[in-house]
Design a protein around this motif. Structure first.
Motif, PDB file in Angstrom:
ATOM      1  N   PRO A 235     -16.028  47.654  47.345  1.00  0.00           N
ATOM      2  CA  PRO A 235     -16.850  47.323  48.523  1.00  0.00           C
ATOM      3  C   PRO A 235     -16.336  47.997  49.792  1.00  0.00           C
ATOM      4  O   PRO A 235     -15.127  48.098  50.012  1.00  0.00           O
ATOM      5  N   PHE A 236     -17.278  48.457  50.600  1.00  0.00           N
ATOM      6  CA  PHE A 236     -16.929  48.997  51.913  1.00  0.00           C
ATOM      7  C   PHE A 236     -16.700  47.853  52.892  1.00  0.00           C
ATOM      8  O   PHE A 236     -17.416  46.850  52.874  1.00  0.00           O
ATOM      9  N   ARG A 237     -15.731  48.020  53.763  1.00  0.00           N
ATOM     10  CA  ARG A 237     -15.565  47.084  54.861  1.00  0.00           C
ATOM     11  C   ARG A 237     -16.711  47.242  55.862  1.00  0.00           C
ATOM     12  O   ARG A 237     -17.213  48.340  56.081  1.00  0.00           O
ATOM     13  N   SER A 238     -17.088  46.162  56.493  1.00  0.00           N
ATOM     14  CA  SER A 238     -18.133  46.196  57.513  1.00  0.00           C
ATOM     15  C   SER A 238     -17.533  46.475  58.891  1.00  0.00           C
ATOM     16  O   SER A 238     -16.319  46.348  59.101  1.00  0.00           O
ATOM     17  N   ARG A 239     -18.379  46.836  59.838  1.00  0.00           N
ATOM     18  CA  ARG A 239     -17.915  47.171  61.183  1.00  0.00           C
ATOM     19  C   ARG A 239     -17.184  46.004  61.842  1.00  0.00           C
ATOM     20  O   ARG A 239     -16.257  46.214  62.614  1.00  0.00           O
ATOM     21  N   ASP A 240     -17.614  44.769  61.546  1.00  0.00           N
ATOM     22  CA  ASP A 240     -17.027  43.626  62.247  1.00  0.00           C
ATOM     23  C   ASP A 240     -15.620  43.273  61.753  1.00  0.00           C
ATOM     24  O   ASP A 240     -15.008  42.336  62.268  1.00  0.00           O
ATOM     25  N   THR A 241     -15.099  44.030  60.772  1.00  0.00           N
ATOM     26  CA  THR A 241     -13.711  43.791  60.333  1.00  0.00           C
ATOM     27  C   THR A 241     -12.699  44.472  61.249  1.00  0.00           C
ATOM     28  O   THR A 241     -11.501  44.235  61.125  1.00  0.00           O
ATOM     29  N   ALA A 242     -13.169  45.342  62.145  1.00  0.00           N
ATOM     30  CA  ALA A 242     -12.274  46.104  63.015  1.00  0.00           C
ATOM     31  C   ALA A 242     -12.645  45.879  64.477  1.00  0.00           C
ATOM     32  O   ALA A 242     -13.785  45.532  64.804  1.00  0.00           O
ATOM     33  N   ARG A 243     -11.676  46.101  65.334  1.00  0.00           N
ATOM     34  CA  ARG A 243     -11.921  46.073  66.775  1.00  0.00           C
ATOM     35  C   ARG A 243     -12.034  47.514  67.258  1.00  0.00           C
ATOM     36  O   ARG A 243     -11.116  48.311  67.056  1.00  0.00           O
ATOM     37  N   VAL A 244     -13.150  47.828  67.892  1.00  0.00           N
ATOM     38  CA  VAL A 244     -13.448  49.201  68.302  1.00  0.00           C
ATOM     39  C   VAL A 244     -13.584  49.248  69.821  1.00  0.00           C
ATOM     40  O   VAL A 244     -14.258  48.397  70.421  1.00  0.00           O
ATOM     41  N   SER A 245     -12.958  50.239  70.429  1.00  0.00           N
ATOM     42  CA  SER A 245     -13.115  50.437  71.867  1.00  0.00           C
ATOM     43  C   SER A 245     -13.424  51.897  72.158  1.00  0.00           C
ATOM     44  O   SER A 245     -12.949  52.795  71.456  1.00  0.00           O
ATOM     45  N   HIS A 246     -14.251  52.117  73.184  1.00  0.00           N
ATOM     46  CA  HIS A 246     -14.621  53.466  73.631  1.00  0.00           C
ATOM     47  C   HIS A 246     -14.155  53.619  75.073  1.00  0.00           C
ATOM     48  O   HIS A 246     -14.331  52.717  75.891  1.00  0.00           O
ATOM     49  N   ARG A 247     -13.600  54.769  75.387  1.00  0.00           N
ATOM     50  CA  ARG A 247     -13.233  55.065  76.772  1.00  0.00           C
ATOM     51  C   ARG A 247     -13.702  56.472  77.120  1.00  0.00           C
ATOM     52  O   ARG A 247     -13.673  57.375  76.275  1.00  0.00           O
ATOM     53  N   ARG A 248     -14.133  56.634  78.354  1.00  0.00           N
ATOM     54  CA  ARG A 248     -14.528  57.945  78.872  1.00  0.00           C
ATOM     55  C   ARG A 248     -13.621  58.287  80.044  1.00  0.00           C
ATOM     56  O   ARG A 248     -13.329  57.435  80.879  1.00  0.00           O
ATOM     57  N   PHE A 249     -13.221  59.549  80.072  1.00  0.00           N
ATOM     58  CA  PHE A 249     -12.274  60.023  81.072  1.00  0.00           C
ATOM     59  C   PHE A 249     -12.894  61.167  81.864  1.00  0.00           C
ATOM     60  O   PHE A 249     -13.968  61.674  81.503  1.00  0.00           O
ATOM     61  N   PRO A 250     -12.229  61.603  82.935  1.00  0.00           N
ATOM     62  CA  PRO A 250     -12.749  62.745  83.701  1.00  0.00           C
ATOM     63  C   PRO A 250     -12.905  63.992  82.823  1.00  0.00           C
ATOM     64  O   PRO A 250     -12.244  64.149  81.801  1.00  0.00           O
ATOM     65  N   HIS A 251     -13.824  64.857  83.274  1.00  0.00           N
ATOM     66  CA  HIS A 251     -14.066  66.171  82.651  1.00  0.00           C
ATOM     67  C   HIS A 251     -14.681  66.040  81.257  1.00  0.00           C
ATOM     68  O   HIS A 251     -14.608  66.976  80.458  1.00  0.00           O
TER      69      HIS A 251
END
Length: 213
Positions: free
Chosen positions: A8-24
């Motif tokens: 079985p594949f793990r689902s997205r809710d098993t992990a904590r995901v964060s996105h960050r955007r930086f200059p340039h």
């Protein structure tokens, strides 16, 4: 080679995901995975160091890389061995994948292995010596499990390479990065099932003792 999905594949809710955007136009995605039960950091190092080998899977002997994600992985090659030989620090990996099985989410890249030890692996692409893409997996041991974090950095820090970052945004648009997140969570989770299958059979088990007698 199309392989069946045996685990079985793990689902997205098993992990904590964060996105960050930086200059340039630089971007970073961090995935803090649910720990891997029964897997050690040294086994993870061995997995990446022997990814070009084969394993038994579904009654057949297949490339480990294809078993690692039967739906998305297409090809792995040792584009250049490490200075000491093999898939170690200093090697170059050619990786072909298509996230979510979609041709428009296909990558065909050559990454340099700038780190591979019991704490993790770092794969890097550079332009004129400057890092423009980096994927780092770090591992740390817990009680009967291993903490696993993946960090994908897209883009250079230098303002002089903002044009390269714009090209990376077109090459890896947000929907493709989102598909990669799902892919990464799935493939990391499968290590819980695949790595134990590579361990040698115990010779001190009751069944082995009965066979020896």
């Amino acid at each position: 080679m199309a392989l069946p999905v045996l685990f079985p594949f793990r689902s997205r809710d098993t992990a904590r995901v964060s996105h960050r955007r930086f200059p340039h136009g630089r971007r970073r995605v961090t995935i803090d995975h649910e720990p891997l039960a029964g897997v050690t950091p040294s086994e993870l190092m061995d997995w990446f160091g022997s990814i070009g080998q084969t394993m038994e899977y579904g009654g057949e002997v297949v490339p480990r890389y294809l078993a690692w994600h039967p739906l998305d992985h297409v090809r792995w090659e040792l584009a250049r061995p490490a200075p000491g030989g093999g898939a170690a620090e200093g090697a170059r990996f050619r990786i072909v994948e298509q996230f979510a099985g979609r041709p428009d989410h296909r990558i065909d890249v050559v990454d340099r292995v700038e780190k591979l030890d019991e704490t993790g692996i770092r794969l890097v692409q550079r332009v004129a010596g400057i890092v423009v893409l980096q994927l780092e997996h770090t591992w740390s041991a817990g009680r009967d499990r291993t903490h696993y974090v993946s960090v994908l950095d897209l883009g250079a820090r230098s303002p002089w390479l903002s044009g390269v970052n714009r090209l990376l945004q077109r090459r890896f648009p947000d929907p493709m990065v989102d598909a990669w997140i799902t892919h990464n969570i799935e493939e990391v989770g499968l290590l819980e099932h695949l790595i134990p299958r590579l361990r040698p059979a115990r010779t001190d088990s009751p069944s082995a003792a009965r066979q020896a007698g």
